[in-house]
Design a protein around this motif. Sequence first.
Motif, short mmCIF file in Angstrom:
data_model
loop_
_atom_site.label_atom_id
_atom_site.label_comp_id
_atom_site.label_asym_id
_atom_site.label_seq_id
_atom_site.Cartn_x
_atom_site.Cartn_y
_atom_site.Cartn_z
N GLU A 90 0.81 -1.22 0.00
CA GLU A 90 0.00 0.00 0.00
C GLU A 90 0.84 1.26 0.00
OE1 GLU A 90 -3.22 -0.34 -0.44
OE2 GLU A 90 -2.84 -2.49 -0.46
N HIS A 91 2.15 1.15 0.09
CA HIS A 91 3.01 2.33 0.08
C HIS A 91 2.92 3.02 -1.28
CE1 HIS A 91 6.67 4.81 0.18
NE2 HIS A 91 6.60 4.70 1.50
N ALA A 92 3.05 4.35 -1.26
CA ALA A 92 2.93 5.14 -2.48
C ALA A 92 3.95 4.73 -3.54
CB ALA A 92 3.08 6.63 -2.16
N HIS A 93 5.06 4.12 -3.12
CA HIS A 93 6.06 3.68 -4.08
C HIS A 93 5.46 2.77 -5.14
CE1 HIS A 93 9.74 2.03 -5.80
NE2 HIS A 93 9.29 0.82 -5.53
N TRP A 94 4.46 1.95 -4.76
CA TRP A 94 3.90 0.96 -5.66
C TRP A 94 2.68 1.47 -6.43
CZ3 TRP A 94 7.14 -2.89 -6.34
CH2 TRP A 94 8.00 -3.25 -5.30
N ASP A 95 2.33 2.75 -6.27
CA ASP A 95 1.18 3.29 -6.99
C ASP A 95 1.36 3.11 -8.50
OD1 ASP A 95 0.11 4.03 -4.59
OD2 ASP A 95 0.42 6.19 -4.83
N GLY A 96 0.38 2.53 -9.12
CA GLY A 96 0.41 2.34 -10.56
C GLY A 96 1.19 1.12 -11.02
N ALA A 97 1.83 0.41 -10.10
CA ALA A 97 2.65 -0.73 -10.51
C ALA A 97 1.79 -1.91 -10.96
CB ALA A 97 3.57 -1.17 -9.37
N ASP A 98 0.70 -2.16 -10.27
CA ASP A 98 -0.16 -3.30 -10.57
C ASP A 98 -1.09 -2.94 -11.72
OD1 ASP A 98 -1.88 -5.43 -10.65
OD2 ASP A 98 -2.48 -5.32 -8.54
N VAL A 99 -0.88 -3.59 -12.88
CA VAL A 99 -1.72 -3.32 -14.05
C VAL A 99 -2.69 -4.47 -14.31
CG1 VAL A 99 -0.07 -1.76 -15.13
CG2 VAL A 99 0.11 -4.23 -15.58
N GLY A 100 -2.86 -5.33 -13.30
CA GLY A 100 -3.72 -6.49 -13.47
C GLY A 100 -5.18 -6.16 -13.70
N SER A 101 -5.62 -4.97 -13.29
CA SER A 101 -7.02 -4.60 -13.48
C SER A 101 -7.39 -4.50 -14.96
CB SER A 101 -7.31 -3.26 -12.79
OG SER A 101 -6.51 -2.22 -13.35
N ALA A 102 -6.38 -4.49 -15.84
CA ALA A 102 -6.67 -4.50 -17.27
C ALA A 102 -7.54 -5.68 -17.66
CB ALA A 102 -5.37 -4.53 -18.07
N ALA A 103 -7.43 -6.79 -16.92
CA ALA A 103 -8.19 -7.99 -17.27
C ALA A 103 -9.65 -7.90 -16.86
CB ALA A 103 -7.55 -9.22 -16.61
N ASP A 104 -9.99 -6.99 -15.95
CA ASP A 104 -11.33 -6.99 -15.37
C ASP A 104 -12.44 -6.72 -16.39
OD1 ASP A 104 -10.41 -7.64 -12.86
OD2 ASP A 104 -10.18 -5.56 -12.23
N GLY A 105 -12.17 -5.88 -17.36
CA GLY A 105 -13.19 -5.61 -18.37
C GLY A 105 -12.71 -5.86 -19.78
N LEU A 106 -11.63 -6.64 -19.91
CA LEU A 106 -10.99 -6.80 -21.21
C LEU A 106 -11.84 -7.64 -22.16
CD1 LEU A 106 -8.27 -5.99 -22.55
CD2 LEU A 106 -7.42 -8.26 -21.94
#
Length: 533
Positions: free
Chosen positions: A224-240
């Motif tokens: 949850e640290h700000a360093h990792w903001d935007g790193a996880d792009v897995g949500s691309a699959a949710d509506g793909l």
Amino acid sequence: MGGLPAAVHDIGYEPGLVVPAADGSPLLTDHYFPLDDGEFPTLLVRSPYGRGFPWAPMYGVLLAEQGFHVILQSCRGTGGSGGAFDLWRNEAADGRATVVWLRRQPWFTGVLGTIGASYLGYVQWALALDPPPELRAMVVQIAMHDPHRFFYTDGAFSLENALVVAMGLTSQHRGVPSFLRATLRLQRHLKKATGDLPLMKAYRSALGAPVPFLEEAMAHPDAEHAHWDGADVGSAADGLKVPTALIGGWHDVNLGQTLHQYGRLRRAGCETSLLIGPWSHQSALQQGWPEVFTESLAWLRAHLCGDPSGLRPTRVRVQLGGRQERQDLPDWPPAHREHRWYVDTGGTLTPRVPDATTGSLSFDYDPTDPTPSLGGAPVGGKAAQTDNRPLEARSDVLTFTTAPLTAPVDILGPVSALLRISTGTGHADVFARLCDVDPRNRSTNVCDGLRRLRPLDDPAAVTVPMGSTAHRFPAGHRIRLQISGGAHPRFARNPGTGEPAATATRLAPVRISLHHPSLLTLPVVDAAAAPGR
């Protein structure tokens, strides 16, 4: 390499094309194409590891020979491309800028696919966050979508794999000689780099210099640290809605992420397929490459060329370990029943709940002599499956084993252990591994997992996810659960003091006790009802 399809076209090659990123940084790009009249779809491959070996022959040459324009591009700050490489932060924008450039090329037909392994798969998920209308198919091979999940397992730093990846990212794009020198340096200095304190400084002996993105990852274990903001792009699959083929290996470090994305794509109603072979991260691109390439090519032809003849009839194909055969399934995981095996005194696994008054079983974990890693899910060239008897002979490893099986046991799905644990200091890890013991007593690892313990009421119930597998334990074999306090240097050792692993300067031994009832849960599929091959 044997098993690859014959070339259909002679090919041409345009090296060193300059594609402008959104901020104007030049992204160096090579173009492979069929030397024949007609229109051909385009494949985009973006890599931080250079555009030479192995990506040029694996993707550029082989796919152009099969009738595709192939764009092989170096990510910014690598392979001669401008700008600075910043792990994950520019991939979505740079991918979109490359599609803008493609639209201006006279040979681009507006039919686009993507393909690639490991980080070359990550950049595909980044582009799919806002997929361009031309994108018609993706092939994501042994890839991550969440860098934090690559670097950390429940707060424990994935040390050896992180060093191998950092070595590759800082050297491979400079050419094969640079990569070989860096590989040899890492091998020579690995013991010192992973054994000295503090880890944040010790690792530099193996890589030759500080690596900023690696140090940032070490310094920020909290997802949850700000360093990792935007790193996880897995949500691309949710509506793909872009047809997406996923390829993984049972011993690939990214298997959990591959299966997670498969579930997301299925829930989104996206057309998808899943292939999981008997591979590690590296062997999928070596011994497994003929099958991986053939599967990938069939998917691309079906969705970019209108030729579905090469597709298999089922959505899922997996390797069944223990029988070395493929099984085709309608979905993953298949229907199964959870079978519980309880740990008991005398090192046995039993289907019966043991007497609650039975005493605990204990061992001492000493971080100055950490329990070593043996097999598992390596990024590099180490064996993923191996005989665990040398490990199980140590005093800091507990094993619990069934009697010889009277009939085969097939497991397909997620494996876990529910353990009741107490510790002397409250700061420890617990590593759980499933092994197959043959009639000669060879103990071969199947899957495993690690949990970082926090100070809790003793004893605390702790679930250790051990990953997913497809494996047959033949009749006469035995099922074994292995419990220890770590797997070093695969995972950075827990210092036992409560200090962060990256900056700890002290090490403290800890006693770890296992209480009843503790159990192993296996996803059993009746052998008689197992899906057809």
